[in-house]
Every structure is written in C-alpha cells, then in structure tokens.
Design an enzyme around this catalytic site. Structure first.
Site, PDB file in Angstrom:
ATOM      1  N   TYR A   8     134.990  -9.299 -18.371  1.00  0.00           N
ATOM      2  CA  TYR A   8     134.065  -9.931 -17.431  1.00  0.00           C
ATOM      3  C   TYR A   8     134.776 -10.212 -16.101  1.00  0.00           C
ATOM      4  CZ  TYR A   8     131.121 -10.932 -21.556  1.00  0.00           C
ATOM      5  OH  TYR A   8     130.353 -10.842 -22.701  1.00  0.00           O
ATOM      6  N   GLY A  55     123.973 -18.306 -20.475  1.00  0.00           N
ATOM      7  CA  GLY A  55     124.688 -18.314 -19.209  1.00  0.00           C
ATOM      8  C   GLY A  55     124.033 -19.241 -18.195  1.00  0.00           C
TER       9      GLY A  55
END
Length: 322
Positions: free
Chosen positions: A61, A287
C-alpha cells in the site's frame, strides 16, 4: 465494542478494524488518489478513540508508505497499542511495477522491511496478500516460510488473503491458517457458496475487506463524483463505478439509506453491519481517509439489523441484480 476471537489465535478483535489501503497515497498501481498524511493519522486516532483495536495494512500500500504512516500514528497515540496486521507477497521494482512473489527469501526480506517501517518487534498477524498467479508450488514455499517466521517469533499469527478453498487446503496441510481475508459486500458475495462454509468448518477466522464496496455503498458516492474520480484512482474505470452497474448500485444505496435513517446511522454502516451479520465473519476492514469519515463508519460493529431489514436488503439486492 465487543470483541470476537480470531480463528485459532489468542487475538480478540473488534468487529470493525481500520483499513490502511487508501492512506498509502498516490504514485502506485492501485492507489486511491492523493492523500494527506496528517488526515490519515487523525483518521487512525479517531478510529482508536471509538474503540477499534486493530489496524490492517500491507507492504504494497503506497509502496511502503501506508506502513510508515501507521507507525507515525502509533507513535503519537497515547492509548494501548492496537493489533497490527500486515501482508506480504506483492513486490515492486524501481518503476513501481507490482508483481506477486512468494519465495522464501523474498518473504524473509519483506518481514524485516515491514517490521522496520512499522517500528515493531513483532507483527500480530502476517498474511500472504495474494496466491501465486499463475498458481504454483510457490504457495507451499511461501506458506512454509510464514510458519517459520511464526516459530522465529517475528510474527504471532499467520493468515492468507484472496485464497480459494483449494488453496486454503494446501496451506492447511503445512500449517494452520489462522485467518482468511476475502472481499465481501452486498455487491460481491462470491465467498458465500464455498469459502465461508469451509472457513466455518475449519475454524478459520474471516476478516472481510471492502464491505462498503470500496466506498460505493457509503452514501457519499454519486454519479458526478464517480465521473470525477482522478486518473490515479483505481476505481475510475472499474465496472462497479461505471454504467450500467453504477445506476443499479446507487439504487441499492438509496435503500440502505432508508434503513440507515431508522437507526440514525449511515448507509455505509448498514452495508458493514450486513457483512457482520454472517456467523462466519469475525471482522470487517473499514477504511477512512480523515477523522470525519472515521466518525461515520467505525461504530458499525454495534449496529444490529433486524431480520426484516436483512430480508428487505436481500430482496432489493436480488431485484436490482436481476
């Protein structure tokens, strides 16, 4: 929040965990567009204030950046340290091109890099991000190395992500799989037929990702916003965010919003709660890119949908799919 035991581990996790994919920022293949690190840290802190006790990230990520931001957030967090979960198996070159690598040497190198970026002595849950593609014996080599890292004390528990039942069986023949991380939402229910029943039988914990379908089911996504997604946002050309699927998906969101209003909640919380109502699902990765977003979704773990509401969602979902 109440907690649930994750598979065969001694980890008791909250139903919702903080997902750190988007906070990796831009500049790589599966980015969500640019991201302010201070906003990311504020989102993590607000999530922890609301009771979340685990963070899920991955080496890839932001090409390491997400792990670094998580470390910064933990360093300035005054409360108890949450569990930290991360992943391996996706490597990148100097140009940022990502490929799947599960050799023993590669995973040994990756765990050291992740420990350094996260400023940790041990990782609570270490996961293989994707199986080999095309499938190969690298799966066995990689999983054998994961078990070795657990014996070395570098990681406490080991899991996998995006594995099918056959791949889970192959891993289980070497060492027990503590957890599986698959995608699961009202829009993507493929794991219901085989993966979830197998996980239940084998006692494998399941932490699902994208329960809000990558932001589509939050209630904040509109046709206009979808059309204006930046070029470096992987969602821009995804079928879920383009016609003809977009109109069907937004109609489903309107129904979720109707149910959300009854509970004084958001559509995103209803979407998350729908995934958590499945008895095999231990937790959902959620998220948030700033503290305000965290405020709107991180309490989803204590939302209980009635049987009538679940049936209403199922019926409407089936109708729009048809």
């Amino acid at each position: 929040m109440q907690t649930r035991k994750l598979g065969n581990s001694d980890l008791h996790i909250t139903p919702v965990g903080y997902g750190a994919w988007a906070i990796g920022g831009s500049g790589w293949e599966f980015a969500w567009g640019s991201q302010n690190d201070n906003d990311s840290i504020a989102a993590i802190h607000r999530s922890l204030e609301l009771g979340v006790n685990w963070i899920d990230t991955a080496a890839v990520y932001g090409l390491g950046h997400s792990e670094e931001v998580v470390a910064r957030a933990l360093k300035s967090w005054p409360g108890p340290r949450p569990y930290v979960f991360t992943k391996c198996g996706l490597r990148w070159d100097a140009k940022g091109t990502v490929r799947k690598v599960l050799t023993a040497d590669s995973i040994q190198h990756e765990v050291e890099d992740s420990l350094r970026r996260l400023s940790l002595d041990v990782i609570d849950l270490y996961q293989i991000h994707w199986p080999p593609d095309p499938d190969s014996s690298e799966l066995e080599e990689g999983w054998t190395m994961m078990a070795q890292l657990q014996r070395q004390g570098k990681v406490r528990w080991i899991g996998v992500s995006n594995f099918n039942v056959q791949q889970l069986r192959r891993a289980q023949a070497i060492a027990r799989v503590t957890s599986l991380q698959p995608p699961y939402s009202l829009l993507h229910r493929e794991i219901e037929d085989q993966v979830l029943p197998y996980s239940l039988r084998e006692g494998i914990g399941v932490i699902v990702y994208s329960p809000m379908a990558s932001g589509l089911l939050t209630g904040a996504m509109t046709r206009e916003r979808a059309a204006k997604l930046p070029k470096d946002d992987w969602r821009k050309n995804h079928p879920d965010f383009t016609e003809p699927n977009l109109s069907r998906n937004l109609a489903l969101v309107e129904r979720l919003q109707e149910i959300a209003r009854r509970h004084n909640r958001s559509a995103g919380e209803v979407a998350i709660a729908w995934t958590l109502r499945h008895p095999t699902v231990t937790g959902a990765i959620v998220g948030a890119r700033n503290a305000r977003q965290a405020e709107g979704v991180m309490r989803a773990g204590d939302l209980r949908l009635t049987d009538d509401e679940v049936n209403e969602i199922e019926a409407f979902s089936a109708e729009t799919a048809a």
